[in-house]
Every structure is written in structure tokens, then in C-alpha cells.
Design a protein around this motif. Structure first.
Motif, short mmCIF file in Angstrom:
data_model
loop_
_atom_site.label_atom_id
_atom_site.label_comp_id
_atom_site.label_asym_id
_atom_site.label_seq_id
_atom_site.Cartn_x
_atom_site.Cartn_y
_atom_site.Cartn_z
N ASP A 311 0.83 -1.21 0.00
CA ASP A 311 0.00 0.00 0.00
C ASP A 311 0.87 1.26 0.00
OD1 ASP A 311 -2.87 -0.59 -0.06
OD2 ASP A 311 -2.49 -1.73 1.77
N GLY A 312 1.73 1.35 -1.00
CA GLY A 312 2.61 2.50 -1.13
C GLY A 312 2.02 3.57 -2.03
N PRO A 313 2.79 4.04 -3.00
CA PRO A 313 2.34 5.19 -3.80
C PRO A 313 1.24 4.84 -4.79
CG PRO A 313 4.41 4.34 -4.65
CD PRO A 313 4.15 3.59 -3.38
N ALA A 314 0.50 5.85 -5.16
CA ALA A 314 -0.53 5.77 -6.20
C ALA A 314 -0.26 6.86 -7.22
CB ALA A 314 -1.91 5.95 -5.58
N ILE A 315 -0.94 6.79 -8.35
CA ILE A 315 -0.86 7.92 -9.28
C ILE A 315 -1.84 8.99 -8.81
CG2 ILE A 315 -0.15 6.50 -11.24
CD1 ILE A 315 -3.03 6.88 -12.35
N THR A 316 -1.53 10.23 -9.12
CA THR A 316 -2.45 11.32 -8.77
C THR A 316 -3.63 11.32 -9.72
OG1 THR A 316 -1.41 12.93 -10.23
CG2 THR A 316 -0.50 12.74 -7.99
N SER A 317 -4.72 11.90 -9.27
CA SER A 317 -5.88 12.04 -10.16
C SER A 317 -5.54 12.95 -11.33
CB SER A 317 -7.08 12.59 -9.39
OG SER A 317 -6.77 13.85 -8.81
N ASP A 318 -4.60 13.89 -11.12
CA ASP A 318 -4.19 14.79 -12.20
C ASP A 318 -3.58 13.99 -13.35
OD1 ASP A 318 -4.03 17.59 -10.41
OD2 ASP A 318 -3.41 15.80 -9.33
N PHE A 319 -2.68 13.05 -13.00
CA PHE A 319 -2.04 12.25 -14.05
C PHE A 319 -3.06 11.34 -14.71
CE2 PHE A 319 0.60 8.47 -15.25
CZ PHE A 319 1.20 9.07 -16.35
N TYR A 320 -3.94 10.74 -13.92
CA TYR A 320 -4.96 9.87 -14.50
C TYR A 320 -5.82 10.64 -15.49
CZ TYR A 320 -9.21 7.16 -15.03
OH TYR A 320 -10.27 6.49 -15.58
N ARG A 321 -6.15 11.86 -15.17
CA ARG A 321 -7.02 12.65 -16.04
C ARG A 321 -6.37 12.94 -17.39
NH1 ARG A 321 -12.19 12.17 -15.80
NH2 ARG A 321 -12.26 10.88 -13.93
N THR A 322 -5.05 12.96 -17.46
CA THR A 322 -4.40 13.16 -18.76
C THR A 322 -4.67 11.97 -19.68
OG1 THR A 322 -2.24 12.19 -18.12
CG2 THR A 322 -2.58 14.55 -17.71
N TRP A 323 -4.77 10.78 -19.13
CA TRP A 323 -5.13 9.60 -19.92
C TRP A 323 -6.57 9.72 -20.44
CZ3 TRP A 323 -1.90 5.46 -21.10
CH2 TRP A 323 -0.71 5.36 -20.39
N VAL A 324 -7.46 10.14 -19.55
CA VAL A 324 -8.87 10.29 -19.94
C VAL A 324 -9.00 11.34 -21.04
CG1 VAL A 324 -11.17 10.95 -19.13
CG2 VAL A 324 -9.67 9.55 -17.67
N GLU A 325 -8.32 12.46 -20.84
CA GLU A 325 -8.37 13.55 -21.83
C GLU A 325 -7.85 13.08 -23.18
OE1 GLU A 325 -5.76 17.56 -22.67
OE2 GLU A 325 -6.20 17.04 -20.58
N ALA A 326 -6.76 12.29 -23.16
CA ALA A 326 -6.17 11.81 -24.42
C ALA A 326 -7.11 10.87 -25.15
CB ALA A 326 -4.84 11.12 -24.15
N ASN A 327 -8.02 10.25 -24.42
CA ASN A 327 -8.99 9.34 -25.03
C ASN A 327 -10.36 9.98 -25.15
OD1 ASN A 327 -7.73 6.43 -25.32
ND2 ASN A 327 -6.87 7.33 -23.46
N GLU A 328 -10.36 11.31 -25.20
CA GLU A 328 -11.59 12.08 -25.41
C GLU A 328 -12.66 11.72 -24.41
OE1 GLU A 328 -12.45 11.31 -29.49
OE2 GLU A 328 -11.01 12.78 -30.22
N GLY A 329 -12.25 11.56 -23.15
CA GLY A 329 -13.18 11.26 -22.09
C GLY A 329 -13.53 9.79 -21.97
N GLY A 330 -12.98 8.96 -22.84
CA GLY A 330 -13.28 7.54 -22.81
C GLY A 330 -12.34 6.75 -21.93
N ASP A 331 -12.43 5.45 -22.02
CA ASP A 331 -11.67 4.55 -21.18
C ASP A 331 -10.22 4.51 -21.64
OD1 ASP A 331 -10.64 2.56 -19.61
OD2 ASP A 331 -12.26 1.15 -19.96
N PRO A 332 -9.25 4.80 -20.76
CA PRO A 332 -7.84 4.78 -21.15
C PRO A 332 -7.30 3.41 -21.54
CG PRO A 332 -8.15 6.04 -19.13
CD PRO A 332 -9.43 5.32 -19.40
#
Length: 563
Positions: A311-332
Motif C-alpha cells: 500500500d505504497g504510492p498511487a498515481i495522482t488524479s491529475d495524471f490519471y485525467r491526462t489519460w482520460v483527456e487523451a482518449n476524449e473522455g473515454g476509457d484509457p
């Protein structure tokens, strides 16, 4: 012969004095060696220490912490108010409030300067040796000295110039440091061998080319760390392109069609890897990257009930959102670099029975309810047919069977946001089949340079020279390479912001992010739990222990601005 070998092994059998590390002085541990040692063994004994500390430098709590936890990619909260608190050192890194007493800063510095000392020792000893490998080993020692210094320059803003173990190092900064490192890598390159001759764990000719490309790409940053706009010169970009061209034209490497195999348990022979940290257990290499982010209730190996996550580090929601944005709001998951499903997710609530040989956890970025082996009282539950029971995981290891292991997007430093399940997790490196605890025997070599980075460095250099068409070609070559599954769709255009985003998708968790953020002028930005815009944080402070250790040399070590 006896006197010669005694002198050689007196040099080899040294350890660095931690509290005098900036002087690069050495202490003799043992001078008693047999006269029967061959020249070959003597040469091997001199070069081995040059590489020996790489696994320590690349541990999850050293270089990874400085390069990733400080960035917008990774966050390590005080889990549940009990785990990974560590006197706030990971929170300091992420919030950019670190000081010269931060343990991660110190524990990355110490093995780096110790490794430098070992390189100087080898450079001093190898010219006197008659073994045929000594010429190649000398080139490797020179190149590795440049590599360690390059890391120190990137992290701490200084370089140690030294050739003789009896000298006190000269400290270089700015343009002088850059030119010295270029000259050292160029000095080493002619006598380095190719990968076929030495493998991925030693510095090769292509490895030196890759480091030179990386050095020239960042040279404008290193010359003036505090500039408002870095002077990334066209002449430097020409050198980036030239060295990347050499690697690509060598045809010694090819992009892997399977993205996650690059980080697999047995990645030593992967065609994409140019230079890596040799993690064979017999060489004391224990890659812990696979266990670091997983839940403590995720057990990847049916053979080892004690091998779990932390249970160490996670990705930030900011970084995750870049994947969503790159997929036009769809599933990364449309991007094969985001996720690889090895274990089907059973959402019916019905337990599933799986043979041990068939059980394999998912890879990439893990979200939502996690399924896996269920351990009760130290034993995995089994079905009536003897197969392993696989079902939705709960926090049984924490005596909270009512609490499900559901990874959520939101993660921060609040009590709610730092609870055990918060944050999407990363399982990029494969959990080693030989790791009976998860904390040891991690076999996957940790990548330093790979071919995808060569293509994207060349793309960036072309783009900074206003050659967008050439840049776009390199980017799409990488995106289209992962053909084992459906590759990522090609991009129709490229900008610096899109290239920065693309580097995040390709290299997340690979210890490049902080350096990239600085070069792209994004390190003073705002993201989850970080709003400090102090440009002094672009480099880390020199550890106070190092400054104290050099206090007998007045004015020798000057602390970086802002600390």
C-alpha cells in the motif's frame, strides 16, 4: 606479481566514508590477497564495484522517490495514519518542502558519491593491468563515472571532477559541468562494446550514445537551473538527433510489440532495452517496484502466501485525467500501455476457482475493486477441487474484512484521501515469480535507457527545431509498435504539450518524470497536494551530512540556493 596484485586489491577492497563523501576519500578494508589470483580475476574484481551500487541507487525509496514522488505522477500519503509516515519525508517530497535533512535526499546522494569513488578507483587501477578486458573496463569505468555525475548534476546541481584517488574532487557547476560530462562520455565511447558482447547490465556504446542524447537534451537546463526560459539550443538538439540516429541505425535494438514484457520478470533479453540495472538476485539485485504500489491484501504468487504489496504510492488524479483527456473522455484502456488484463474481473460476486499455474495478476494502472487470492490465517483459500479461490479482496490483513480493496481515483493527504484503498495503483514491473516476500528476489532489470526513449528524445529535439513532421513520425512509431494488442491510435499532430503528455504515457513510473517536468517548465505547476512554485526546488539540497563532512575544507561545498 604479488606486490602488484596486493596494490590492486588494496584499491578494490575499499568502502566510501559516508560522512566524508564529498572528498571522495577511501578507506582500506583488507590488504591480504592470494598471489594466485589471475589478471582476469583481478580486472573483474576492479570493474564489478563500479556497477555494484546501481540496485541501491534505483531502489524504490531512493532515486524513484526523488524522481516520481516529487512529480505530478506519484503520491505517497501517510497510509491509514500508520504506514509510510516516515516523519513526513514523502509528503515533503510531494509538496516540494524538502530540506537538506530529508532522508530520501541523503540516501540517494550517498550511494551515488560512493559509486563515483569506485569509478575513480577503477580508472586508477585498470591501466596497469594486462588482461585483454582492461581496455574495455576502463572505458566502462570512465563512462559510468560520467553517468553517476550526470545523475548528481540532475538531482543536486553539481559534478565532481576527479581522476586520482589521492586528489580532492573539483566541484563543477553550470556550463563547465555540462562540457566536462560530454567530454567524459565521448572519451569512453570508442572503447565500449555492443550489447551482444556485454548484455544490458553494463555500459555499451549505444548506452553511451543514449546518455549523451539525454545530456544534450537537458543541457540548457543544466547550464542555468533557474532560468525563466531554458536555452535549449538548436546545436544541442542537433547532437540529440545525431546520437539517437546512431542507436536507431545500429539495428541492434527494436521496439517491443508487447509493452509490458519490457518490464517483465525475465526482461534481460528484451530487444528494446539498451541499458539497465542488472537485478539478478545473486548480484544482490532486489527490484521492489512490483510490490511498492500494490495493496497489502494483494498476493500475486500462489506459491508464496507471504508475498504481498505494501500500500505504497498511487498515481495522482491529475495524471490519471491526462489519460482520460487523451482518449476524449473515454476509457484509457484503449491505450495498451495503460493496462493489461491477465485476471478477468468477476463482477457477479461469485467466487472463481483458478489453478495456481494459471493465476496471474493484472498489470499497468489498477482501478476499482481488486480480485485475487484470499488469504486467511496465512493460508490461501481453496475450492473443493483443490484450485485456488479467487474473489473480491478485502482488508483481511488489517483485520478489516468489512473494508473492500477498491482503488479510487481520489488520493490526497487528508485522512479520507490517504486511507489504504485510495489512489489508482501501478503494477508496471512484473511481480517476480521467485520473490517469496515481495521485498526480495525481484528479477526484472530496471531500465535506464530504452529504444522508445531514443525515439521520443529525437522527436523532442526535432520539435524544438520546428520540424513537427519528423517529430510526429517518431511519436507514432512508438505508439504503433505495441501490436500484441491493438496499438494506440496514431496522433494527427504534435506540440510540446502533447509530447510531454506522451512521455508520461510511455515512461510513467520509470524515474524520468521530474527531469521531464523541469525541462518542459511544468515543475512549478499545481497538482494534487502541491502548490509550491519555488524554482529553487528544481534541484535538491546537498545533504547536510555531506556539508558537515566537508567542513574541514572551507568553502568546498556550497549549499544550493533556497536551502
Amino acid at each position: 606479481m604479488n606486490k602488484k596484485l596486493t596494490k590492486i586489491f588494496t584499491i578494490v577492497g575499499v568502502l566510501f566514508l559516508a560522512n566524508a563523501c564529498t572528498n571522495l576519500e577511501e578507506k582500506v578494508l583488507d590488504e591480504s590477497f592470494s598471489t594466485t589470483v589471475s589478471e582476469k580475476d583481478a580486472a573483474n574484481g576492479v570493474i564489478a564495484p563500479v556497477y555494484a551500487l546501481l540496485p541501491t541507487i534505483y531502489q524504490h525509496t531512493t532515486y524513484f522517490a526523488l524522481q516520481e514522488i516529487t512529480s505530478d505522477e506519484a503520491i505517497l500519503p501517510y497510509r491509514g495514519g500508520t504506514d509510510w509516515g516516515d516523519n513526513g519525508i514523502y509528503i515533503e517530497l510531494h509538496k516540494h518542502t524538502y530540506t537538506s535533512n530529508n532522508a530520501n535526499v541523503r540516501n540517494t546522494w550517498n550511494p551515488l558519491v560512493q559509486a563515483l569513488s569506485r569509478c575513480v578507483t577503477a580508472i586508477s587501477a585498470l591501466p596497469t593491468m594486462s588482461d585483454p578486458n582492461a581496455k574495455t573496463y576502463l572505458a566502462e569505468a570512465i563512462g559510468m563515472k560520467a553517468f553517476y555525475n550526470m545523475m548528481i548534476l540532475d538531482l543536486y546541481g553539481i559534478v565532481f571532477k576527479k581522476e586520482d584517488p589521492g586528489q580532492v574532487s573539483e566541484i563543477l557547476r553550470g556550463p563547465e559541468a555540462v562540457e566536462y560530462l560530454i567530454s567524459e562520455l565521448q572519451r569512453a565511447e570508442p572503447n565500449l562494446l555492443n550489447k551482444a558482447a556485454v548484455g544490458t547490465g553494463r555500459l555499451t556504446k549505444a548506452g553511451a550514445w543514449g546518455l549523451l542524447a539525454r545530456l544534450y537534451l537537458n543541457a540548457g537546463v543544466y547550464r542555468d537551473r533557474y532560468a525563466t526560459n531554458f536555452d535549449l539550443k538548436a546545436s544541442d538538439m542537433d547532437q540529440v538527433i545525431s546520437y539517437c540516429d546512431k542507436i536507431i541505425a545500429s539495428n541492434e535494438y527494436k521496439l517491443s510489440n508487447d509493452y509490458f514484457s519490457i518490464f517483465g520478470d525475465k526482461n534481460r533479453d528484451n530487444s528494446e532495452i539498451i541499458f539497465a540495472v542488472d537485478q539478478r538476485p545473486e548480484l544482490n539485485g532486489h527490484n521492489r517496484m512490483a510490490y511498492f504500489s500494490l495493496s497489502g491484501d494483494q498476493f500475486p504468487l500462489p506459491a508464496f502466501p507471504a508475498a504481498n504489496g505494501t500500500d505504497g504510492p498511487a498515481i495522482t488524479s491529475d495524471f490519471y485525467r491526462t489519460w482520460v483527456e487523451a482518449n476524449e473522455g473515454g476509457d484509457p484502456t484503449k491505450d495498451p500501455r495503460f493496462y493489461q488484463e491477465n485476471l478477468k474481473i468477476y463482477s457477479t460476486g461469485v467466487d472463481t476457482c483458478v489453478a495456481g499455474a494459471d493465476f496471474k495478476i493484472n498489470r499497468g494502472i489498477l482501478r476499482g475493486q481488486q480480485y485475487g487470492l484470499i488469504r486467511v490465517n496465512g493460508v490461501f483459500l481453496k475450492c473443493a477441487d483443490g484450485k485456488f479461490k479467487v474473489g473480491p479482496l478485502t482488508n483481511l490483513t488489517r483485520n478489516r474484512p468489512d473494508k473492500k480493496v477498491i482503488f479510487t481515483e481520489k488520493v490526497d493527504f487528508t485522512p479520507e484521501g490517504s486511507d489504504y484503498p485510495t489512489g489508482y495503483r501501478v503494477e508496471k514491473y512484473e511481480f517476480s515469480a521467485a520473490s517469496n516476500t515481495g521485498r526480495n528476489r525481484g528479477d526484472a532489470d530496471i531500465i535506464i535507457v530504452r529504444l522508445a526513449d531514443v525515439h521520443l528524445m529525437r522527436a523532442e529535439a526535432q520539435l524544438r527545431k520546428n520540424n513537427a513532421a519528423a517529430a510526429l513520425t517518431d511519436v507514432n512509431v512508438v505508439r504503433s509498435a505495441r501490436t500484441l494488442t491493438k496499438p494506440a491510435a496514431p496522433l494527427s499532430n504534435i506540440t510540446l504539450d502533447l509530447l510531454f503528455r506522451e512521455r508520461g504515457f510511455e515512461f510513467y513510473w520509470e524515474m524520468l518524470r521530474r527531469t521531464d517536468m523541469v525541462r518542459f517548465n511544468k515543475f512549478e505547476g499545481t497538482w494534487t497536494e502541491k502548490d509550491n512554485n519555488d524554482k529553487n526546488k528544481r534541484i535538491f539540497p546537498i545533504p547536510q551530512t555531506a556539508i558537515d563532512g566537508a567542513s574541514n575544507l572551507v568553502g568546498y561545498l556550497v549549499q544550493n540556493p533556497g536551502y
